[in-house]
Design an enzyme around this catalytic site. Sequence first.
Site, mmCIF file in Angstrom:
data_model
loop_
_atom_site.group_PDB
_atom_site.id
_atom_site.type_symbol
_atom_site.label_atom_id
_atom_site.label_comp_id
_atom_site.label_asym_id
_atom_site.label_seq_id
_atom_site.Cartn_x
_atom_site.Cartn_y
_atom_site.Cartn_z
ATOM 1 N N SER A 43 27.045 -3.965 44.236
ATOM 2 C CA SER A 43 27.603 -3.010 45.197
ATOM 3 C C SER A 43 26.602 -2.880 46.339
ATOM 4 O O SER A 43 26.002 -1.843 46.562
ATOM 5 C CB SER A 43 27.861 -1.659 44.519
ATOM 6 O OG SER A 43 26.666 -1.110 44.018
ATOM 7 N N HIS A 156 30.445 -2.522 38.393
ATOM 8 C CA HIS A 156 29.582 -3.052 37.328
ATOM 9 C C HIS A 156 30.310 -3.243 36.004
ATOM 10 O O HIS A 156 29.692 -3.634 35.017
ATOM 11 C CB HIS A 156 28.378 -2.127 37.101
ATOM 12 C CG HIS A 156 27.448 -2.059 38.264
ATOM 13 N ND1 HIS A 156 26.443 -1.149 38.361
ATOM 14 C CD2 HIS A 156 27.374 -2.809 39.395
ATOM 15 C CE1 HIS A 156 25.781 -1.326 39.500
ATOM 16 N NE2 HIS A 156 26.337 -2.315 40.148
ATOM 17 N N GLU A 165 28.096 4.777 37.862
ATOM 18 C CA GLU A 165 27.045 5.030 36.875
ATOM 19 C C GLU A 165 27.039 6.475 36.410
ATOM 20 O O GLU A 165 27.051 7.399 37.234
ATOM 21 C CB GLU A 165 25.657 4.716 37.487
ATOM 22 C CG GLU A 165 25.562 3.289 37.958
ATOM 23 C CD GLU A 165 24.312 2.991 38.774
ATOM 24 O OE1 GLU A 165 23.343 3.783 38.700
ATOM 25 O OE2 GLU A 165 24.321 1.972 39.478
ATOM 26 N N GLU A 206 24.613 -3.154 33.586
ATOM 27 C CA GLU A 206 23.329 -2.469 33.451
ATOM 28 C C GLU A 206 23.096 -1.956 32.034
ATOM 29 O O GLU A 206 22.233 -1.121 31.792
ATOM 30 C CB GLU A 206 23.233 -1.330 34.480
ATOM 31 C CG GLU A 206 23.281 -1.883 35.905
ATOM 32 C CD GLU A 206 22.975 -0.871 36.987
ATOM 33 O OE1 GLU A 206 22.908 0.339 36.684
ATOM 34 O OE2 GLU A 206 22.800 -1.298 38.143
ATOM 35 N N ASP A 243 25.903 7.922 39.913
ATOM 36 C CA ASP A 243 25.924 7.107 41.131
ATOM 37 C C ASP A 243 27.389 6.788 41.382
ATOM 38 O O ASP A 243 27.992 5.989 40.650
ATOM 39 C CB ASP A 243 25.107 5.821 40.989
ATOM 40 C CG ASP A 243 25.142 4.985 42.274
ATOM 41 O OD1 ASP A 243 25.723 5.457 43.271
ATOM 42 O OD2 ASP A 243 24.586 3.872 42.278
ATOM 43 N N GLU A 291 24.288 10.264 43.556
ATOM 44 C CA GLU A 291 23.896 9.195 44.480
ATOM 45 C C GLU A 291 25.127 8.663 45.206
ATOM 46 O O GLU A 291 26.196 8.527 44.604
ATOM 47 C CB GLU A 291 23.238 8.085 43.651
ATOM 48 C CG GLU A 291 22.761 6.887 44.452
ATOM 49 C CD GLU A 291 22.192 5.816 43.516
ATOM 50 O OE1 GLU A 291 21.659 6.171 42.428
ATOM 51 O OE2 GLU A 291 22.299 4.633 43.852
ATOM 52 N N ASP A 318 21.638 5.715 48.795
ATOM 53 C CA ASP A 318 21.325 4.329 48.427
ATOM 54 C C ASP A 318 21.853 3.413 49.539
ATOM 55 O O ASP A 318 21.114 3.030 50.445
ATOM 56 C CB ASP A 318 21.955 4.031 47.059
ATOM 57 C CG ASP A 318 21.893 2.558 46.676
ATOM 58 O OD1 ASP A 318 21.214 1.779 47.350
ATOM 59 O OD2 ASP A 318 22.545 2.164 45.683
ATOM 60 N N LYS A 343 14.990 0.405 46.704
ATOM 61 C CA LYS A 343 15.192 -0.934 46.145
ATOM 62 C C LYS A 343 14.439 -1.911 47.044
ATOM 63 O O LYS A 343 14.772 -2.059 48.224
ATOM 64 C CB LYS A 343 16.677 -1.286 46.156
ATOM 65 C CG LYS A 343 17.538 -0.469 45.188
ATOM 66 C CD LYS A 343 19.011 -0.682 45.509
ATOM 67 C CE LYS A 343 19.931 -0.172 44.413
ATOM 68 N NZ LYS A 343 21.347 -0.151 44.856
ATOM 69 N N HIS A 371 16.162 -0.408 40.012
ATOM 70 C CA HIS A 371 16.483 -1.823 39.744
ATOM 71 C C HIS A 371 17.724 -2.209 40.550
ATOM 72 O O HIS A 371 18.257 -1.392 41.307
ATOM 73 C CB HIS A 371 16.761 -2.006 38.255
ATOM 74 C CG HIS A 371 17.980 -1.254 37.792
ATOM 75 N ND1 HIS A 371 18.653 -1.525 36.620
ATOM 76 C CD2 HIS A 371 18.679 -0.221 38.370
ATOM 77 C CE1 HIS A 371 19.690 -0.704 36.499
ATOM 78 N NE2 HIS A 371 19.715 0.080 37.530
ATOM 79 N N LYS A 394 15.404 4.650 38.005
ATOM 80 C CA LYS A 394 16.630 4.286 37.297
ATOM 81 C C LYS A 394 16.617 2.789 37.099
ATOM 82 O O LYS A 394 16.463 2.014 38.045
ATOM 83 C CB LYS A 394 17.894 4.797 38.003
ATOM 84 C CG LYS A 394 18.249 4.199 39.315
ATOM 85 C CD LYS A 394 19.729 4.532 39.650
ATOM 86 C CE LYS A 394 20.289 3.529 40.619
ATOM 87 N NZ LYS A 394 21.713 3.711 40.879
HETATM 88 P P1 PGA Z 1 23.728 -2.654 42.768
HETATM 89 O O1 PGA Z 1 23.929 -1.283 42.018
HETATM 90 O O2 PGA Z 1 22.432 -3.214 42.362
HETATM 91 O O3 PGA Z 1 24.921 -3.445 42.316
HETATM 92 O O4 PGA Z 1 23.784 -2.354 44.244
HETATM 93 C C1 PGA Z 1 22.928 -0.339 41.842
HETATM 94 C C2 PGA Z 1 23.200 0.902 42.655
HETATM 95 O O5 PGA Z 1 24.223 0.993 43.357
HETATM 96 O O6 PGA Z 1 22.387 1.810 42.634
HETATM 97 ZN ZN ZN Z 2 23.631 3.123 44.072
#
Ligand code: PGA
Ligand code: ZN
Length: 428
Positions: A43, A156, A165, A206, A243, A291, A318, A343, A371, A394
Site C-alpha cells: 500500500s 495485505h 491493520e 505481516e 492502520d 494511522e 504514513d 519507513k 517495517h 510496528k
Molecule cells: P506497506 O504497508 O508496507 O504495504 O505500505 C505498511 C503500512 O501501510 O504501514
Molecule cells: Zn500505513
Amino acid sequence: MAASIASLQAIQIIDSRGNPTVSVEVTLSDGSVGEASVPSGASTGEFEAVELRDGDSRRFRGKGVTRAVDNVNSKIAAAVKGLDAFDQEGLDRRLIELDGTKNKGSLGANAILGVSLAVAHARAASAGKELYQVILEPKEIILPVPMVNVINGGAHANNSLDIQEFMLVPHGAPTYSEGLRYAAETFHALGDLLRDDGYSTAVGDEGGYAPRFESTELAFDFLLRAIEKAGYKPGESISLALDVASSELVEKDGSSTMYRFEKSTGESMTASQLISVYEDWMSKYPIVSIEDGLGENDWEGWKEITARLGSKVQLVGDDLFVTNTERLAQGIEMHVGNSILVKLNQIGTLTETLEAIKLAQSNRYTAVISHRSGETSDTTIADLAVATSAGQIKTGSMCRAERMAKYNRLLWIEAKSGGKAKYATPFA
Ligand code: PGA
Ligand code: ZN
C-alpha cells in the site's frame, strides 16, 4: 578509527512475498563488512521515493530489480569508493547528488538505501559497536513499545476487512520483553478463539490472521476477547492501534474525496462521516493510535480529524508524510496529525530518515518506526528505533521470521544493556 569504503557488491534476493529486492554488502578499508537488504510496500504512498523495478514481464512478473543492482555495482560503487564510512551524511549527500532527481528515480531508492544502510552496518563492525550506537549514540537505551499487527486486512490480505491493520499495543507491560510476551500470548489466544468459531487462522503478509470476518466490529470483538482470554486488561495492559491505510479507500467523486469500505459493506463516506466512524469505535474500544485515517491528498480532512480527535488519540501520517521532511513540515504548519510513521525506503537514505525523525520530535510529534509489508531478515529498523529513542515500532505479528527478526533483535539489545534499558511510555 577512520575507515573508507573499499568495495560494494549488490545482488538481487527474494523478499517475504516472493518478489525480488536489493541486498548490498560493503567492505571497508580495514576489512570490516556490512550488509543490508531493502524492504518493499504494497500500500505504497503516491509521494514515496521511487523503487526501481525492471518492468520486464517475462522475469519475476516485471518486478526484477537488476537495474537497481547494476546501479549499485557500477555507478554508485565508482562514486563512493574511498569515502569516509564514518561520515554517513557525506555519503548520503553524495548518493542524492549522484541520483540528481527529487524522488531518487534515476538510481532507485532501493539501490541508494541498500548502500546507505550497508555502510552503517560496516561502520558498526569497524568500531566494534552496536548498530544503534553508530546511527546516533542515544543517551539512554529506550526500547520501543511494539505495535503488533495480529489481524491483517486491506491490501495485505485476501479477506473482507477494509482496515489494513489491527494492532495490539502492550504499553502496560513493565518491560519490552514482557510486552512482547503479552502480545505473543494474546496472538495465540486469538488463534484459539478463531479456530473455536470456525474462522481461518491462515495469516496475511505481516503475519496477522486474515479471517473472513463479516464486519469490522467483529474484529474488535475478537481482539478484546483474546486480550481477556490471555489474562490481560484491554486498555490497561494492552490497547489497540489501527492502520486504516485509507489512501487505498479513496474514490474521487468530482472534486470531493469519498472513502469506500469496498471489501466489506460497500458503504461510501465523506471524510467527516469516516471520522465519526472512528469516534464511535473509540467510544467502544481502547484505541490509542490511528494511522492514515484519511488519504494522502486530503489535507482538509486531516485538519478536521486532528481538530476533532487529535487530543485523544495518536494520529499517524504514513502515506501522508512518507518520511519526508517537506511533507512533514507542511503537516506541522497546518496542524495535521501528531505522529509520523517512519519507513527508510519511503525516502531512501539513513540521513534523511533521521532528519524526518528529528523534525517530528522537535515539534512534539511522535515517531513510529516501521517495517514494510514485503520484508527480509534485515533488522536495521530495530536499531533505528533505539538510536532515536522513538518509543514505538510496528513490525508485524508474532509469527513470520522476517517480522520476529526485528522484535528479537530488540530482545538482544535489552538483554545486552545489563538492566539499563527502559521501556518507552508513549501512552502513559
Ligand atoms: P506497506 O504497508 O508496507 O504495504 O505500505 C505498511 C503500512 O501501510 O504501514
Ligand atoms: Zn500505513
